[in-house]
Design a protein around this motif. Sequence first.
Motif, PDB file in Angstrom:
ATOM      1  N   THR A   1       0.833  -1.199   0.000  1.00 25.06           N
ATOM      2  CA  THR A   1       0.000   0.000   0.000  1.00 25.06           C
ATOM      3  C   THR A   1       0.872   1.254   0.000  1.00 25.06           C
ATOM      4  O   THR A   1       2.043   1.207   0.362  1.00 25.06           O
ATOM      5  CB  THR A   1      -0.934   0.038   1.232  1.00 25.06           C
ATOM      6  N   ALA A   2       0.258   2.349  -0.418  1.00 25.53           N
ATOM      7  CA  ALA A   2       0.929   3.646  -0.402  1.00 25.53           C
ATOM      8  C   ALA A   2       0.006   4.671   0.219  1.00 25.53           C
ATOM      9  O   ALA A   2      -1.216   4.636  -0.002  1.00 25.53           O
ATOM     10  CB  ALA A   2       1.316   4.074  -1.817  1.00 25.53           C
ATOM     11  N   THR A   3       0.548   5.569   1.022  1.00 26.76           N
ATOM     12  CA  THR A   3      -0.232   6.627   1.655  1.00 26.76           C
ATOM     13  C   THR A   3       0.060   7.954   0.959  1.00 26.76           C
ATOM     14  O   THR A   3       1.225   8.323   0.760  1.00 26.76           O
ATOM     15  CB  THR A   3       0.117   6.749   3.142  1.00 26.76           C
ATOM     16  N   VAL A   4      -1.025   8.650   0.565  1.00 22.04           N
ATOM     17  CA  VAL A   4      -0.911   9.943  -0.119  1.00 22.04           C
ATOM     18  C   VAL A   4      -1.689  10.973   0.686  1.00 22.04           C
ATOM     19  O   VAL A   4      -2.844  10.734   1.071  1.00 22.04           O
ATOM     20  CB  VAL A   4      -1.449   9.874  -1.560  1.00 22.04           C
ATOM     21  N   VAL A   5      -1.065  12.106   0.956  1.00 26.17           N
ATOM     22  CA  VAL A   5      -1.760  13.208   1.632  1.00 26.17           C
ATOM     23  C   VAL A   5      -2.050  14.292   0.603  1.00 26.17           C
ATOM     24  O   VAL A   5      -1.418  14.377  -0.449  1.00 26.17           O
ATOM     25  CB  VAL A   5      -0.923  13.782   2.795  1.00 26.17           C
ATOM     26  N   GLY A   6      -3.021  15.141   0.935  1.00 24.44           N
ATOM     27  CA  GLY A   6      -3.423  16.175   0.002  1.00 24.44           C
ATOM     28  C   GLY A   6      -2.292  17.086  -0.430  1.00 24.44           C
ATOM     29  O   GLY A   6      -2.271  17.575  -1.567  1.00 24.44           O
ATOM     30  N   ARG A   7      -1.332  17.310   0.438  1.00 26.20           N
ATOM     31  CA  ARG A   7      -0.207  18.174   0.108  1.00 26.20           C
ATOM     32  C   ARG A   7       0.558  17.646  -1.117  1.00 26.20           C
ATOM     33  O   ARG A   7       1.110  18.416  -1.909  1.00 26.20           O
ATOM     34  CB  ARG A   7       0.731  18.293   1.312  1.00 26.20           C
ATOM     35  N   ASP A   8       0.604  16.306  -1.272  1.00 25.66           N
ATOM     36  CA  ASP A   8       1.312  15.730  -2.418  1.00 25.66           C
ATOM     37  C   ASP A   8       0.708  16.212  -3.736  1.00 25.66           C
ATOM     38  O   ASP A   8       1.420  16.376  -4.724  1.00 25.66           O
ATOM     39  CB  ASP A   8       1.261  14.202  -2.358  1.00 25.66           C
ATOM     40  N   ALA A   9      -0.605  16.416  -3.751  1.00 23.03           N
ATOM     41  CA  ALA A   9      -1.253  16.858  -4.984  1.00 23.03           C
ATOM     42  C   ALA A   9      -0.761  18.229  -5.409  1.00 23.03           C
ATOM     43  O   ALA A   9      -0.776  18.564  -6.607  1.00 23.03           O
ATOM     44  CB  ALA A   9      -2.771  16.869  -4.799  1.00 23.03           C
ATOM     45  N   TYR A  10      -0.314  19.032  -4.463  1.00 19.49           N
ATOM     46  CA  TYR A  10       0.165  20.378  -4.759  1.00 19.49           C
ATOM     47  C   TYR A  10       1.691  20.445  -4.880  1.00 19.49           C
ATOM     48  O   TYR A  10       2.207  21.356  -5.533  1.00 19.49           O
ATOM     49  CB  TYR A  10      -0.309  21.344  -3.670  1.00 19.49           C
ATOM     50  N   GLU A  11       2.397  19.490  -4.264  1.00 19.45           N
ATOM     51  CA  GLU A  11       3.853  19.608  -4.202  1.00 19.45           C
ATOM     52  C   GLU A  11       4.609  18.418  -4.777  1.00 19.45           C
ATOM     53  O   GLU A  11       5.828  18.498  -4.942  1.00 19.45           O
ATOM     54  CB  GLU A  11       4.283  19.816  -2.739  1.00 19.45           C
ATOM     55  N   ASN A  12       3.922  17.340  -5.099  1.00 13.72           N
ATOM     56  CA  ASN A  12       4.599  16.138  -5.613  1.00 13.72           C
ATOM     57  C   ASN A  12       3.706  15.475  -6.656  1.00 13.72           C
ATOM     58  O   ASN A  12       3.088  14.444  -6.403  1.00 13.72           O
ATOM     59  CB  ASN A  12       4.916  15.161  -4.476  1.00 13.72           C
ATOM     60  N   ALA A  13       3.616  16.078  -7.835  1.00 14.54           N
ATOM     61  CA  ALA A  13       2.682  15.581  -8.849  1.00 14.54           C
ATOM     62  C   ALA A  13       3.156  15.959 -10.244  1.00 14.54           C
ATOM     63  O   ALA A  13       3.991  16.845 -10.435  1.00 14.54           O
ATOM     64  CB  ALA A  13       1.289  16.150  -8.598  1.00 14.54           C
ATOM     65  N   PHE A  14       2.593  15.242 -11.239  1.00 18.49           N
ATOM     66  CA  PHE A  14       2.805  15.544 -12.647  1.00 18.49           C
ATOM     67  C   PHE A  14       1.537  16.169 -13.219  1.00 18.49           C
ATOM     68  O   PHE A  14       0.419  15.798 -12.817  1.00 18.49           O
ATOM     69  CB  PHE A  14       3.115  14.269 -13.445  1.00 18.49           C
ATOM     70  N   SER A  15       1.691  17.090 -14.149  1.00 12.08           N
ATOM     71  CA  SER A  15       0.506  17.632 -14.805  1.00 12.08           C
ATOM     72  C   SER A  15      -0.088  16.565 -15.710  1.00 12.08           C
ATOM     73  O   SER A  15       0.629  15.814 -16.372  1.00 12.08           O
ATOM     74  CB  SER A  15       0.854  18.879 -15.623  1.00 12.08           C
ATOM     75  N   LEU A  16      -1.411  16.484 -15.731  1.00 14.69           N
ATOM     76  CA  LEU A  16      -2.086  15.483 -16.556  1.00 14.69           C
ATOM     77  C   LEU A  16      -1.771  15.685 -18.032  1.00 14.69           C
ATOM     78  O   LEU A  16      -1.540  14.720 -18.767  1.00 14.69           O
ATOM     79  CB  LEU A  16      -3.601  15.572 -16.332  1.00 14.69           C
ATOM     80  N   ALA A  17      -1.729  16.945 -18.476  1.00 14.44           N
ATOM     81  CA  ALA A  17      -1.484  17.218 -19.896  1.00 14.44           C
ATOM     82  C   ALA A  17      -0.114  16.708 -20.324  1.00 14.44           C
ATOM     83  O   ALA A  17       0.034  16.148 -21.411  1.00 14.44           O
ATOM     84  CB  ALA A  17      -1.606  18.711 -20.171  1.00 14.44           C
ATOM     85  N   SER A  18       0.900  16.884 -19.474  1.00 11.39           N
ATOM     86  CA  SER A  18       2.248  16.442 -19.847  1.00 11.39           C
ATOM     87  C   SER A  18       2.333  14.930 -19.933  1.00 11.39           C
ATOM     88  O   SER A  18       2.988  14.379 -20.823  1.00 11.39           O
ATOM     89  CB  SER A  18       3.276  16.991 -18.859  1.00 11.39           C
ATOM     90  N   VAL A  19       1.677  14.232 -19.012  1.00 13.89           N
ATOM     91  CA  VAL A  19       1.689  12.772 -19.045  1.00 13.89           C
ATOM     92  C   VAL A  19       0.932  12.272 -20.267  1.00 13.89           C
ATOM     93  O   VAL A  19       1.370  11.333 -20.955  1.00 13.89           O
ATOM     94  CB  VAL A  19       1.095  12.193 -17.748  1.00 13.89           C
ATOM     95  N   SER A  20      -0.201  12.897 -20.566  1.00 16.24           N
ATOM     96  CA  SER A  20      -0.989  12.502 -21.740  1.00 16.24           C
ATOM     97  C   SER A  20      -0.196  12.712 -23.019  1.00 16.24           C
ATOM     98  O   SER A  20      -0.368  11.979 -24.000  1.00 16.24           O
ATOM     99  CB  SER A  20      -2.297  13.297 -21.790  1.00 16.24           C
ATOM    100  N   ALA A  21       0.687  13.732 -23.014  1.00 21.75           N
ATOM    101  CA  ALA A  21       1.496  14.036 -24.197  1.00 21.75           C
ATOM    102  C   ALA A  21       2.748  13.162 -24.268  1.00 21.75           C
ATOM    103  O   ALA A  21       3.522  13.268 -25.233  1.00 21.75           O
ATOM    104  CB  ALA A  21       1.887  15.507 -24.202  1.00 21.75           C
ATOM    105  N   GLY A  22       2.978  12.304 -23.260  1.00 23.17           N
ATOM    106  CA  GLY A  22       4.131  11.423 -23.277  1.00 23.17           C
ATOM    107  C   GLY A  22       5.414  12.058 -22.791  1.00 23.17           C
ATOM    108  O   GLY A  22       6.492  11.502 -22.985  1.00 23.17           O
ATOM    109  N   ALA A  23       5.315  13.237 -22.149  1.00 19.13           N
ATOM    110  CA  ALA A  23       6.507  13.918 -21.630  1.00 19.13           C
ATOM    111  C   ALA A  23       6.220  14.391 -20.213  1.00 19.13           C
ATOM    112  O   ALA A  23       6.013  15.585 -19.974  1.00 19.13           O
ATOM    113  CB  ALA A  23       6.884  15.094 -22.526  1.00 19.13           C
ATOM    114  N   PRO A  24       6.203  13.463 -19.239  1.00 14.20           N
ATOM    115  CA  PRO A  24       5.815  13.833 -17.869  1.00 14.20           C
ATOM    116  C   PRO A  24       6.643  14.985 -17.311  1.00 14.20           C
ATOM    117  O   PRO A  24       7.863  14.987 -17.385  1.00 14.20           O
ATOM    118  CB  PRO A  24       6.082  12.545 -17.081  1.00 14.20           C
TER     119      PRO A  24
END
Length: 459
Positions: free
Chosen positions: A214-237
């Motif tokens: 399992t992995a634990t994710v806190v809300g702060r990760d969404a603001y400070e430890n994340a990839f933009s969806l558009a970049s991942v969808s474009a194949g360049a995270p």
Amino acid sequence: GVGTGVPLDEDTAHALARQAADTGRFVPGTPQFQNAFNAVINDGDLTTGAKFIDNTQLRHIDANYNFSHLTRDFADIQIGGSFREYVLNSNGTIFTDSDGPISYNEYGAYMQVQKKFIEDRLKFTGSVRYDKNEFFDGFFSPRVSLAFTAGENRNQNIRVSAQQGFRNPTTQDLFIGLNAGRAILVGSAPANLDRDIRTFPVSSSGQAITGSSTATVVGRDAYENAFSLASVSAGAPAAVNTPLVQPEEITAFELGYRGKFGKVIIDLSGYYNQYENFISNTTVLVPFYGQAGDNGLSLLALQNGDFFAYQNYTNSLADINSYGANIGVDVKVFGNFDLGVNYTYAELDFDQAAFPDFRTNFNTPNHKVKASFGNTELFKNFGFNVNYRWSDTYFWQATFADGQLPSFTVLDAQINYAVPDIKSVFKVGGSNILGDEYFSAIGTGAVGSIFYVSWTVNP
């Protein structure tokens, strides 16, 4: 038949499909069905149930005083103020309030001055308001408007206004913590970031890396430890840090005209708005291990499917403008019949290509048309009215789903007959009498027709 390569006839295929669909299905009216139904409607986890638990409270006080009787020789002056307190209480099902209600407040005060000139044909209105939210700096909102009445019969009116305003983030923008299915919504109040804590299963490949299932994710990760969806969808995270939401600011200009020419009344208006810090949503992908941008573990997490989508609340850096116009004409035709036509145009202008993750939630068609035709006294005590509405197709955005809303046409009609002797009015009518179902938002049911008969008594 099945397994023979021979096509099934339609009735047999339907029967087999029905049999497969009914496997394990609870039959309505049975105890098993009722038990499952009760469990769903009483489950506040929206990933498994359908119950909204919301005992949120809003306390609001406002007051104003008009000094006109004291200052009439100079100008009409009013002052006022308000206080508002929010108490969020969803038991952790909507907001991050599982350990108790969340409360915060805001207050404001204003003053308005009005004065007339040129034989009361020109009216000046000036006002200023100050508002302070517990979490943000205070804002001043000035507004100035002029209204001029022209014509010998004072039936030509011109109005112009300019103002600055703001919009504070909503309770959802600040404190939501909700798994909406397509993404987890997490508000950006600093106190909210560490209260949203979730556990996710890790893939077998991820377990080999982390040694945990399992992995634990806190809300702060969404603001400070994340990839933009558009970049991942474009194949360049690309890693992205999302700024916390701030109040939205607007500068607005409006110009209008209303005039009467015999039996014709024309109403024209237009507006132009400039936004700063437009409140918006972005969707990001949070890896279950590694740090976004490390070019290592976090990329493996994406590759292994060990991530989850979060929707953040922030402000757009895009230059955003909105503008629109309204044209309305009302006229008497064929003697005493009323005919009205209204057209509305609305546009939100920004560079979507430069800001692919930006979500406006504008949810407004570019073009709308309304028309009405009727007669309040077609003959003694009898009247009728017909209303026509058309809406252009447009793109709808919401936290749970996006989609194209098709254009639609709606026709409403009503007849009414008054019987003075019994102080009554009888009405017969319907909305959407053409019967063409339409949608007003993504995720809602289709709107059909309603027909009604009413008897109103005015004693």
